[in-house]
Every structure is written in structure tokens, then in C-alpha cells.
Enzyme design. Structure first.
Site, PDB file in Angstrom:
ATOM      1  N   LEU A 222      15.048 -10.452   9.381  1.00  0.00           N
ATOM      2  CA  LEU A 222      13.899  -9.586   9.073  1.00  0.00           C
ATOM      3  C   LEU A 222      12.583 -10.368   9.031  1.00  0.00           C
ATOM      4  O   LEU A 222      12.473 -11.366   8.312  1.00  0.00           O
ATOM      5  CB  LEU A 222      14.139  -8.907   7.712  1.00  0.00           C
ATOM      6  CG  LEU A 222      13.050  -7.937   7.253  1.00  0.00           C
ATOM      7  CD1 LEU A 222      13.052  -6.669   8.086  1.00  0.00           C
ATOM      8  CD2 LEU A 222      13.219  -7.606   5.773  1.00  0.00           C
ATOM      9  N   ASP A 223      11.584  -9.912   9.780  1.00  0.00           N
ATOM     10  CA  ASP A 223      10.220 -10.467   9.769  1.00  0.00           C
ATOM     11  C   ASP A 223      10.177 -11.964  10.093  1.00  0.00           C
ATOM     12  O   ASP A 223       9.369 -12.703   9.528  1.00  0.00           O
ATOM     13  CB  ASP A 223       9.549 -10.205   8.402  1.00  0.00           C
ATOM     14  CG  ASP A 223       9.429  -8.726   8.087  1.00  0.00           C
ATOM     15  OD1 ASP A 223       9.319  -7.927   9.033  1.00  0.00           O
ATOM     16  OD2 ASP A 223       9.448  -8.368   6.898  1.00  0.00           O
TER      17      ASP A 223
ATOM     18  N   ASN B 147      -1.498   2.383  13.552  1.00  0.00           N
ATOM     19  CA  ASN B 147      -1.326   1.342  14.576  1.00  0.00           C
ATOM     20  C   ASN B 147      -0.911   1.963  15.909  1.00  0.00           C
ATOM     21  O   ASN B 147      -1.394   1.547  16.970  1.00  0.00           O
ATOM     22  CB  ASN B 147      -0.294   0.315  14.118  1.00  0.00           C
ATOM     23  CG  ASN B 147      -0.903  -0.729  13.210  1.00  0.00           C
ATOM     24  OD1 ASN B 147      -1.707  -1.547  13.651  1.00  0.00           O
ATOM     25  ND2 ASN B 147      -0.551  -0.690  11.933  1.00  0.00           N
TER      26      ASN B 147
ATOM     27  N   HIS C 242       3.573  -6.858  11.027  1.00  0.00           N
ATOM     28  CA  HIS C 242       3.894  -7.016   9.603  1.00  0.00           C
ATOM     29  C   HIS C 242       2.606  -7.366   8.856  1.00  0.00           C
ATOM     30  O   HIS C 242       1.836  -8.222   9.316  1.00  0.00           O
ATOM     31  CB  HIS C 242       4.936  -8.126   9.431  1.00  0.00           C
ATOM     32  CG  HIS C 242       5.337  -8.326   8.013  1.00  0.00           C
ATOM     33  ND1 HIS C 242       6.183  -7.445   7.359  1.00  0.00           N
ATOM     34  CD2 HIS C 242       4.983  -9.260   7.113  1.00  0.00           C
ATOM     35  CE1 HIS C 242       6.332  -7.849   6.109  1.00  0.00           C
ATOM     36  NE2 HIS C 242       5.618  -8.946   5.936  1.00  0.00           N
TER      37      HIS C 242
HETATM   38  C1  GAR Z   1       0.952  -1.225   8.502  1.00  0.00           C
HETATM   39  O1  GAR Z   1       0.165  -1.939   7.568  1.00  0.00           O
HETATM   40  C2  GAR Z   1       2.079  -2.098   8.999  1.00  0.00           C
HETATM   41  O2  GAR Z   1       1.730  -3.447   9.142  1.00  0.00           O
HETATM   42  C3  GAR Z   1       3.082  -1.925   7.898  1.00  0.00           C
HETATM   43  O3  GAR Z   1       3.018  -0.571   7.539  1.00  0.00           O
HETATM   44  C4  GAR Z   1       1.703  -0.077   7.815  1.00  0.00           C
HETATM   45  C5  GAR Z   1       1.835   1.125   8.703  1.00  0.00           C
HETATM   46  O4  GAR Z   1       0.610   1.760   8.895  1.00  0.00           O
HETATM   47  N1  GAR Z   1       4.389  -2.304   8.330  1.00  0.00           N
HETATM   48  C6  GAR Z   1       5.322  -2.794   7.526  1.00  0.00           C
HETATM   49  O5  GAR Z   1       5.152  -2.957   6.339  1.00  0.00           O
HETATM   50  C7  GAR Z   1       6.621  -3.137   8.214  1.00  0.00           C
HETATM   51  N2  GAR Z   1       7.482  -3.833   7.316  1.00  0.00           N
HETATM   52  P1  GAR Z   1       0.436   2.807  10.071  1.00  0.00           P
HETATM   53  O6  GAR Z   1       1.609   3.784   9.982  1.00  0.00           O
HETATM   54  O7  GAR Z   1      -0.863   3.494   9.744  1.00  0.00           O
HETATM   55  O8  GAR Z   1       0.406   2.059  11.369  1.00  0.00           O
END
Ligand code: GAR
Length: 196
Positions: A152-153, A14, A117
Site C-alpha cells: 500500500l502506497d 482529481n 496519495h
Molecule cells: C485526494 O486528496 C486524494 O489524494 C486522496 O483522497 C482525495 C480524493 O479527492 N486519496 C487518498 O487518500 C488515497 N489513499 P477527490 O475525490 O476530490 O479527487
């Protein structure tokens, strides 16, 4: 210049999507904005390599280094804030940052702190969102960009993307489908805030 600081814990896809969009859309010219730093709580986070390759400042604040302090979370967050504040950020963007932040941290960046999220909030806050969506029999899943509040979230929603849950999906196949959408909605949501 409006500085954007991105926090990661792992792959950083991301973060990479935001950096690529910032370059492709010339955010420097369009919004007077730049991704000025990528900070990780893990030294081996793969995203740090991408950031360095793109000449973005990186830093690591290892949460484990604070484990023997009387208030480890507060101590970690204080060190993290000190690192972030070197860049005087306009926005602090959590992108796969897998630490729960203290209320003090959240209050410090109120109005400037975003998260993505991997679920259609308010459904499935917390971890293992894709397993839980499949187990619940959901026909649709997705991702949410939201402002971060103390709970959270649960902050105000800025953007969402929806994908179908297919009959033979595993958590991994669903996660991959959701992630491709995350890479579209997160840069777009950040750009919309920069345009304000
Ligand atoms: C993503 O899917 C993000 O939405 C999630 O972790 C992944 C990170 O991917 N975030 C969470 O679960 C936050 N609680 P990335 O490091 O490749 O961006």
C-alpha cells in the site's frame, strides 16, 4: 485509442482535473487517448455526476454487495476488473479510490495502474495524512503520484508537489492546499505517461 479508466469513491476532483486537462490539451489528438470510463464503489459519489455531464461512461460496483461472500475483497476486485476490462484500458487511474486492492488486481494491471496519495511518500502512507503531518510538526506536506504495487502506497514515485504547513493549519486547510496541487500534478503525470 488509449483508454483511461478512472476509479473514484467520492468528490472526484482529481478525476475532474484529469478530464478537464484532457479536453483542454486535446489528448485525443495529442496522444490518441481518452477518459473512457469513471467507476465508483459508491453509488452516491459526487464525481459520477461530473462524469455523466461530460458524456463519460460511468459504472458503480458497490463493495458492500460482496460482504457476505467467502472472500469479499477478491469477489469485489473480480467484479471491478470485469467492469474495467470492458474498456481495455491503457491506464487505470485511482483518484480518491478508497479501497485497498488485492494483489491479484494489482498484478493484473501492472505497469498501467496509478494512484495519487495526499502526502510526501514515503512519509505517511495510509489514512489521515494531514492530521499526522501536522501532529508530527512537519513544515512541508504535499502529494505523490505513484505506480501502484502490492504494498500500500509504496510504488515508484512519478511526481510530487510540496506545500508549506502553516502554523494555524487544520487538517482541512492543509488538505485544501494540497488538493490544489494534486489537480496540477496528476493530469501532468498522466500526460507524461501517455506521451511515452
Ligand atoms: C485526494 O486528496 C486524494 O489524494 C486522496 O483522497 C482525495 C480524493 O479527492 N486519496 C487518498 O487518500 C488515497 N489513499 P477527490 O475525490 O476530490 O479527487
Amino acid at each position: 485509442m488509449k483508454n483511461i479508466v478512472i476509479l473514484i469513491s467520492g468528490g472526484g476532483s482529481n478525476m475532474a482535473a484529469i478530464v478537464r486537462t484532457a479536453q483542454a490539451q486535446n489528448w485525443a489528438k495529442q496522444f490518441n487517448a481518452q477518459v473512457s470510463a469513471v467507476i465508483s464503489n459508491k453509488a452516491d459519489a459526487k464525481g459520477l455526476v461530473f462524469a455523466k455531464e461530460h458524456s463519460i461512461a460511468t459504472a458503480v460496483i458497490d463493495h458492500k454487495a460482496f460482504a457476505d461472500q467467502p472472500q469479499p475483497r477478491e469477489a469485489f476486485d473480480a467484479a471491478l476488473m470485469a467492469e474495467i476490462d470492458k474498456h481495455q484500458p491503457h491506464l487505470v487511474v485511482l483518484a480518491g479510490f478508497m479501497r485497498i486492492l488485492t494483489p491479484g488486481f494489482v498484478a493484473n494491471y501492472e505497469g498501467r495502474l496509478l494512484n495519487i496519495h495526499p502526502s510526501l511518500l514515503p512519509a505517511f502512507p495510509g489514512l489521515h495524512t494531514h492530521e499526522r503531518a501536522i501532529e508530527a510538526g512537519c513544515k512541508f506536506a504535499g502529494a505523490t503520484v505513484h505506480r501502484v504495487t502490492a504494498e500500500l502506497d509504496h510504488g515508484p514515485i512519478l511526481a510530487q508537489a510540496i506545500v508549506p504547513v502553516l502554523p494555524d493549519d487544520t487538517a482541512d486547510t492543509l488538505a485544501a492546499r494540497v488538493l490544489t496541487q494534486e489537480h496540477l500534478i496528476y493530469p501532468k503525470a498522466v500526460a507524461e505517461l501517455l506521451a511515452k
